[in-house]
Design a protein around this motif. Structure first.
Motif, PDB file in Angstrom:
ATOM      1  N   UNK A  19      -1.531  74.295  39.438  1.00  0.00           N
ATOM      2  CA  UNK A  19      -0.616  73.288  38.896  1.00  0.00           C
ATOM      3  C   UNK A  19       0.798  73.502  39.421  1.00  0.00           C
ATOM      4  N   UNK A  20       1.234  74.744  39.448  1.00  0.00           N
ATOM      5  CA  UNK A  20       2.563  75.051  39.975  1.00  0.00           C
ATOM      6  C   UNK A  20       2.671  74.628  41.432  1.00  0.00           C
ATOM      7  N   UNK A  21       1.624  74.885  42.197  1.00  0.00           N
ATOM      8  CA  UNK A  21       1.650  74.580  43.633  1.00  0.00           C
ATOM      9  C   UNK A  21       1.864  73.101  43.893  1.00  0.00           C
ATOM     10  N   UNK A  22       1.139  72.262  43.160  1.00  0.00           N
ATOM     11  CA  UNK A  22       1.285  70.818  43.343  1.00  0.00           C
ATOM     12  C   UNK A  22       2.647  70.357  42.835  1.00  0.00           C
ATOM     13  N   UNK A  23       3.012  70.764  41.640  1.00  0.00           N
ATOM     14  CA  UNK A  23       4.262  70.295  41.044  1.00  0.00           C
ATOM     15  C   UNK A  23       5.484  70.742  41.837  1.00  0.00           C
ATOM     16  N   UNK A  24       5.495  71.991  42.280  1.00  0.00           N
ATOM     17  CA  UNK A  24       6.681  72.494  42.985  1.00  0.00           C
ATOM     18  C   UNK A  24       6.858  71.800  44.328  1.00  0.00           C
ATOM     19  N   UNK A  25       5.790  71.279  44.893  1.00  0.00           N
ATOM     20  CA  UNK A  25       5.900  70.531  46.150  1.00  0.00           C
ATOM     21  C   UNK A  25       6.766  69.284  45.981  1.00  0.00           C
ATOM     22  N   UNK A  26       6.900  68.809  44.744  1.00  0.00           N
ATOM     23  CA  UNK A  26       7.663  67.600  44.446  1.00  0.00           C
ATOM     24  C   UNK A  26       8.964  67.899  43.691  1.00  0.00           C
ATOM     25  N   UNK A  27       9.371  69.157  43.635  1.00  0.00           N
ATOM     26  CA  UNK A  27      10.592  69.526  42.909  1.00  0.00           C
ATOM     27  C   UNK A  27      11.797  68.682  43.324  1.00  0.00           C
ATOM     28  N   UNK A  28      12.024  68.461  44.627  1.00  0.00           N
ATOM     29  CA  UNK A  28      13.192  67.639  45.001  1.00  0.00           C
ATOM     30  C   UNK A  28      13.129  66.220  44.421  1.00  0.00           C
ATOM     31  N   UNK A  29      11.947  65.621  44.438  1.00  0.00           N
ATOM     32  CA  UNK A  29      11.796  64.262  43.907  1.00  0.00           C
ATOM     33  C   UNK A  29      11.983  64.235  42.395  1.00  0.00           C
ATOM     34  N   UNK A  30      11.699  65.353  41.735  1.00  0.00           N
ATOM     35  CA  UNK A  30      11.851  65.429  40.287  1.00  0.00           C
ATOM     36  C   UNK A  30      13.282  65.746  39.869  1.00  0.00           C
ATOM     37  N   UNK A  31      14.107  66.138  40.840  1.00  0.00           N
ATOM     38  CA  UNK A  31      15.470  66.510  40.530  1.00  0.00           C
ATOM     39  C   UNK A  31      15.554  67.823  39.773  1.00  0.00           C
ATOM     40  N   UNK A  32      14.562  68.679  39.988  1.00  0.00           N
ATOM     41  CA  UNK A  32      14.508  69.966  39.304  1.00  0.00           C
ATOM     42  C   UNK A  32      14.502  71.089  40.327  1.00  0.00           C
ATOM     43  N   UNK A  33      14.892  72.256  39.882  1.00  0.00           N
ATOM     44  CA  UNK A  33      14.841  73.414  40.767  1.00  0.00           C
ATOM     45  C   UNK A  33      13.410  73.930  40.850  1.00  0.00           C
ATOM     46  N   UNK A  34      13.175  74.736  41.854  1.00  0.00           N
ATOM     47  CA  UNK A  34      11.862  75.376  42.010  1.00  0.00           C
ATOM     48  C   UNK A  34      11.501  76.155  40.739  1.00  0.00           C
ATOM     49  N   UNK A  35      12.440  76.945  40.231  1.00  0.00           N
ATOM     50  CA  UNK A  35      12.165  77.746  39.043  1.00  0.00           C
ATOM     51  C   UNK A  35      11.848  76.879  37.828  1.00  0.00           C
ATOM     52  N   UNK A  36      12.572  75.786  37.662  1.00  0.00           N
ATOM     53  CA  UNK A  36      12.298  74.891  36.530  1.00  0.00           C
ATOM     54  C   UNK A  36      10.886  74.332  36.610  1.00  0.00           C
ATOM     55  N   UNK A  37      10.482  73.879  37.790  1.00  0.00           N
ATOM     56  CA  UNK A  37       9.147  73.303  37.951  1.00  0.00           C
ATOM     57  C   UNK A  37       8.080  74.378  37.756  1.00  0.00           C
ATOM     58  N   UNK A  38       8.313  75.555  38.300  1.00  0.00           N
ATOM     59  CA  UNK A  38       7.334  76.633  38.137  1.00  0.00           C
ATOM     60  C   UNK A  38       7.138  76.970  36.662  1.00  0.00           C
ATOM     61  N   UNK A  39       8.212  76.990  35.910  1.00  0.00           N
ATOM     62  CA  UNK A  39       8.080  77.268  34.468  1.00  0.00           C
ATOM     63  C   UNK A  39       7.323  76.147  33.757  1.00  0.00           C
ATOM     64  N   UNK A  40       7.689  74.893  34.047  1.00  0.00           N
ATOM     65  CA  UNK A  40       7.025  73.759  33.394  1.00  0.00           C
ATOM     66  C   UNK A  40       5.523  73.738  33.636  1.00  0.00           C
ATOM     67  N   UNK A  41       5.114  74.084  34.840  1.00  0.00           N
ATOM     68  CA  UNK A  41       3.698  73.993  35.221  1.00  0.00           C
ATOM     69  C   UNK A  41       2.916  75.273  34.975  1.00  0.00           C
ATOM     70  N   UNK A  42       3.573  76.343  34.582  1.00  0.00           N
ATOM     71  CA  UNK A  42       2.925  77.654  34.542  1.00  0.00           C
ATOM     72  C   UNK A  42       1.693  77.739  33.647  1.00  0.00           C
ATOM     73  N   UNK A  43       1.674  77.078  32.530  1.00  0.00           N
ATOM     74  CA  UNK A  43       0.535  77.170  31.619  1.00  0.00           C
ATOM     75  C   UNK A  43      -0.667  76.318  31.990  1.00  0.00           C
ATOM     76  N   UNK A  44      -0.495  75.429  32.968  1.00  0.00           N
ATOM     77  CA  UNK A  44      -1.572  74.517  33.335  1.00  0.00           C
ATOM     78  C   UNK A  44      -2.547  75.104  34.357  1.00  0.00           C
TER      79      UNK A  44
END
Length: 161
Positions: A19-44
């Motif tokens: 989940x982190x791998x897919x989500x972090x690939x789109x971090x720029x489009x989400x307007x979030x940092x890599x760390x923010x996306x990694x945290x959001x997706x970590x439990x999935x």
């Protein structure tokens, strides 16, 4: 293949969960940092906390879809669910029509019963379809976004936090 697919694949090989791998690939489009996306997706990852339920790569798709197209008004649920179902159909059609369930994609009868992640070894990568699945998920999402540009989201400065 897309730049997002390449990013997702590389993130998985760096040790991110599906989940982190897919989500972090789109971090720029989400307007979030890599760390923010990694945290959001970590439990999935690993089918929700290594329970081997919904595939983490597909969970990453769903997280990004929600961020880019999601609803804040309950009346918008149908449109969000339709997008998720459309991407689910595309994902299944492109992974052999198999499943959205992690354990089925891995050929497991049941979850391992432990929250401890498997060590990332050469043997691990030989028997896991995960690197290819995160690439597939990100490529499908990239194509979907190209076909369906996300709406501009304007934040309400008066919205409660």
């Amino acid at each position: 293949m897309s730049i997002h697919g390449d990013r997702a694949y590389a993130a998985f090989l760096e040790g991110c969960n599906c989940a982190q791998s897919v989500a972090v690939a789109f971090a720029p489009e989400l307007g979030l940092t890599r760390d923010q996306v990694l945290r959001l997706a970590s439990g999935f990852g690993a089918g929700f906390g290594r329970m081997r339920e919904v595939c983490g790569a597909f969970s990453g798709i769903t997280l990004v879809l929600g961020a880019l197209y999601g609803n804040t008004d309950p009346a918008g649920k149908t449109a969000t669910y339709a997008r998720v179902q459309e991407l689910a159909a595309r994902y299944q059609a492109n992974n052999g029509g198999n499943s959205l369930v992690c354990r089925e994609l891995l050929g497991l009868q049941k979850a391992e019963g432990s929250p401890v992640a498997s060590p990332r070894t050469a043997e691990y990568y030989k028997k896991r379809p995960c690197p290819q699945l995160v690439r597939l998920a990100a490529d499908l999402l990239d194509a979907y976004i190209t076909e369906n540009p996300p709406p501009e989201h304007k934040e309400d400065p008066h919205a409660a936090v």
